[in-house]
Design a protein around this motif. Structure first.
Motif, PDB file in Angstrom:
ATOM      1  N   ALA A   1       4.754  -9.544   3.200  1.00  0.00           N
ATOM      2  CA  ALA A   1       3.374  -9.065   3.316  1.00  0.00           C
ATOM      3  C   ALA A   1       3.288  -7.544   3.231  1.00  0.00           C
ATOM      4  O   ALA A   1       2.271  -6.997   2.775  1.00  0.00           O
ATOM      5  CB  ALA A   1       2.768  -9.547   4.635  1.00  0.00           C
ATOM      6  N   THR A   2       4.344  -6.845   3.656  1.00  0.00           N
ATOM      7  CA  THR A   2       4.337  -5.384   3.684  1.00  0.00           C
ATOM      8  C   THR A   2       4.602  -4.772   2.313  1.00  0.00           C
ATOM      9  O   THR A   2       3.993  -3.758   1.942  1.00  0.00           O
ATOM     10  CB  THR A   2       5.392  -4.866   4.679  1.00  0.00           C
ATOM     11  N   VAL A   3       5.501  -5.371   1.546  1.00  0.00           N
ATOM     12  CA  VAL A   3       5.881  -4.823   0.244  1.00  0.00           C
ATOM     13  C   VAL A   3       4.682  -4.596  -0.678  1.00  0.00           C
ATOM     14  O   VAL A   3       4.526  -3.498  -1.239  1.00  0.00           O
ATOM     15  CB  VAL A   3       6.930  -5.725  -0.442  1.00  0.00           C
ATOM     16  N   PRO A   4       3.782  -5.575  -0.875  1.00  0.00           N
ATOM     17  CA  PRO A   4       2.638  -5.333  -1.773  1.00  0.00           C
ATOM     18  C   PRO A   4       1.723  -4.201  -1.306  1.00  0.00           C
ATOM     19  O   PRO A   4       1.161  -3.469  -2.136  1.00  0.00           O
ATOM     20  CB  PRO A   4       1.883  -6.671  -1.755  1.00  0.00           C
ATOM     21  N   ILE A   5       1.572  -4.033   0.010  1.00  0.00           N
ATOM     22  CA  ILE A   5       0.732  -2.949   0.531  1.00  0.00           C
ATOM     23  C   ILE A   5       1.319  -1.595   0.150  1.00  0.00           C
ATOM     24  O   ILE A   5       0.614  -0.696  -0.333  1.00  0.00           O
ATOM     25  CB  ILE A   5       0.590  -3.060   2.057  1.00  0.00           C
ATOM     26  N   LEU A   6       2.625  -1.435   0.338  1.00  0.00           N
ATOM     27  CA  LEU A   6       3.288  -0.187  -0.017  1.00  0.00           C
ATOM     28  C   LEU A   6       3.214   0.056  -1.528  1.00  0.00           C
ATOM     29  O   LEU A   6       3.012   1.194  -1.972  1.00  0.00           O
ATOM     30  CB  LEU A   6       4.753  -0.221   0.436  1.00  0.00           C
ATOM     31  N   VAL A   7       3.377  -1.005  -2.294  1.00  0.00           N
ATOM     32  CA  VAL A   7       3.319  -0.885  -3.752  1.00  0.00           C
ATOM     33  C   VAL A   7       1.928  -0.478  -4.215  1.00  0.00           C
ATOM     34  O   VAL A   7       1.773   0.356  -5.126  1.00  0.00           O
ATOM     35  CB  VAL A   7       3.746  -2.219  -4.397  1.00  0.00           C
ATOM     36  N   LEU A   8       0.885  -1.046  -3.611  1.00  0.00           N
ATOM     37  CA  LEU A   8      -0.488  -0.690  -3.961  1.00  0.00           C
ATOM     38  C   LEU A   8      -0.760   0.792  -3.706  1.00  0.00           C
ATOM     39  O   LEU A   8      -1.386   1.478  -4.513  1.00  0.00           O
ATOM     40  CB  LEU A   8      -1.472  -1.550  -3.170  1.00  0.00           C
ATOM     41  N   LEU A   9      -0.260   1.297  -2.577  1.00  0.00           N
ATOM     42  CA  LEU A   9      -0.455   2.702  -2.229  1.00  0.00           C
ATOM     43  C   LEU A   9       0.344   3.602  -3.168  1.00  0.00           C
ATOM     44  O   LEU A   9      -0.142   4.652  -3.608  1.00  0.00           O
ATOM     45  CB  LEU A   9      -0.035   2.944  -0.776  1.00  0.00           C
ATOM     46  N   LYS A  10       1.561   3.190  -3.465  1.00  0.00           N
ATOM     47  CA  LYS A  10       2.421   3.999  -4.328  1.00  0.00           C
ATOM     48  C   LYS A  10       1.838   4.160  -5.728  1.00  0.00           C
ATOM     49  O   LYS A  10       2.011   5.193  -6.386  1.00  0.00           O
ATOM     50  CB  LYS A  10       3.805   3.357  -4.384  1.00  0.00           C
ATOM     51  N   GLY A  11       1.109   3.164  -6.215  1.00  0.00           N
ATOM     52  CA  GLY A  11       0.619   3.200  -7.577  1.00  0.00           C
ATOM     53  C   GLY A  11      -0.688   3.936  -7.787  1.00  0.00           C
ATOM     54  O   GLY A  11      -1.139   4.077  -8.935  1.00  0.00           O
ATOM     55  N   ILE A  12      -1.302   4.438  -6.730  1.00  0.00           N
ATOM     56  CA  ILE A  12      -2.609   5.104  -6.852  1.00  0.00           C
ATOM     57  C   ILE A  12      -2.611   6.247  -7.870  1.00  0.00           C
ATOM     58  O   ILE A  12      -3.558   6.379  -8.659  1.00  0.00           O
ATOM     59  CB  ILE A  12      -3.088   5.591  -5.467  1.00  0.00           C
TER      60      ILE A  12
END
Length: 326
Positions: free
Chosen positions: A132-143
């Motif tokens: 659940a945490t990985v996609p959140i970090l990925v979404l933020l990283k891609g901004i």
């Protein structure tokens, strides 16, 4: 003048990849979710997450980005806000697929090398938290990717298309992000996977030597199911990691040399070596979303049995309904 070879390959390759990759990952999710493959709940969570991420790669990166956007250049997919969002999501899906693989590798490393930490970390709850945490970090990283592309042209006050923003890519922030993106997607995962596998294999080999010595002293039957299971674990882990690295290697080289220009809105000639190398890297990179179902089917006998059962189920259901009508 006819199309170049690379464009013809693109028009054939991506539909074929979608035809095979979509059902393969969907079946993998169904099979693993049934829980009949003899895997622990913790492992199942990671493997389902990897299959789900690969399914989204097929849907967004292959079908939407490389098929629909390519063949329908004047559709709503080409509106600048839409195509910019699509490009952003292609990065999110690929990053998720990569880091789910790293997370799974780390979990197996902990399970084999850290017996005390294993009871706390290698659980379904911990795996679910990581997934659940990985996609959140990925979404933020891609901004920052949303600012790396600009409008290609304006027609009747409507913004169409996306192209790499020269202002962003030439800025210190853009250059830094390109290198960070390259490290995040490939170099850091590569390094971590190699380290985790090295530790895992070293631990397994030491344990096998110790177990072989004890069994030799006890003069037991040479067959050992536990050692066989460990051997299969090594094969599975190494196959996944080696294939992953090989398929991504061309892409990371072109990513560093061409920066963020590997999109369908490439401005150069389709016969340029840089363009051909970039597209070849994309071919191999996206093929990685089809690798795991093939690896599972090749190395896991219970997975193959479940695959047969799932494929046969609709036919059995139809035959059952036919008998009921008779």
């Amino acid at each position: 003048m006819g199309k170049s070879v690379i464009l013809l390959v693109k028009e054939i390759y991506y539909p074929v990849l979608a035809i095979f990759g979509f059902p393969a990952n969907l079946l993998t999710i169904v099979i693993l979710s049934r829980g009949n493959c003899g895997l622990s709940k913790c492992i199942s969570v990671y493997m389902v997450a990897m299959a789900t991420a690969d399914l989204f790669v097929i849907m967004i990166n292959v079908m939407v980005y490389y098929i629909f956007s390519y063949h329908f250049p004047l559709s709503f997919l080409s509106y600048t806000p839409v195509c910019r969002t699509i490009i952003y999501m292609t990065g999110v899906t690929l990053d998720s697929s990569v880091w789910f693989t790293v997370s799974f590798t780390f979990d197996r490393c902990v399970a084999i090398c850290c017996q005390k930490f294993k009871t706390k970390y290698c659980t379904k709850r911990a795996a679910t938290t990581v997934v659940a945490t990985v996609p959140i970090l990925v979404l933020l990283k891609g901004i920052p990717v949303l600012f790396a592309y600009e409008t290609q042209q304006i027609i009747n006050k409507v913004q169409w298309g996306c192209r790499s923003s020269v202002a962003f890519l030439s800025s210190s922030l853009g250059i830094t992000y390109v290198w960070f993106h390259s490290a995040w997607v490939v170099w850091i995962p590569f390094t971590l996977i190699v380290v985790f596998h090295t530790l895992t294999v070293r631990r397994i080999l030491v344990a096998n030597r110790a177990r072989t010595g004890l069994r030799g002293q006890r003069s037991e039957d040479p067959s050992d199911s536990e050692m066989e299971n460990r051997r299969k674990s090594i094969i599975l882990l190494f196959t996944i990691s080696i294939v992953f690295i090989l398929l991504w290697l061309t892409n990371v080289i072109t990513l560093v040399t061409t920066r963020l220009s590997n999109t369908i809105y490439y401005q150069g000639k389709d016969t340029d070596p840089a363009y051909i190398a970039t597209e070849t890297g994309a071919f191999l990179k996206l093929l990685s979303c089809f690798q795991n179902p093939c690896i599972y089917a090749a190395t896991q006998s219970k997975f193959r049995e479940e695959l047969k059962n799932v494929v046969k189920y609709p036919w059995k259901l139809m035959l059952g309904l036919g008998k009921m009508r008779v």
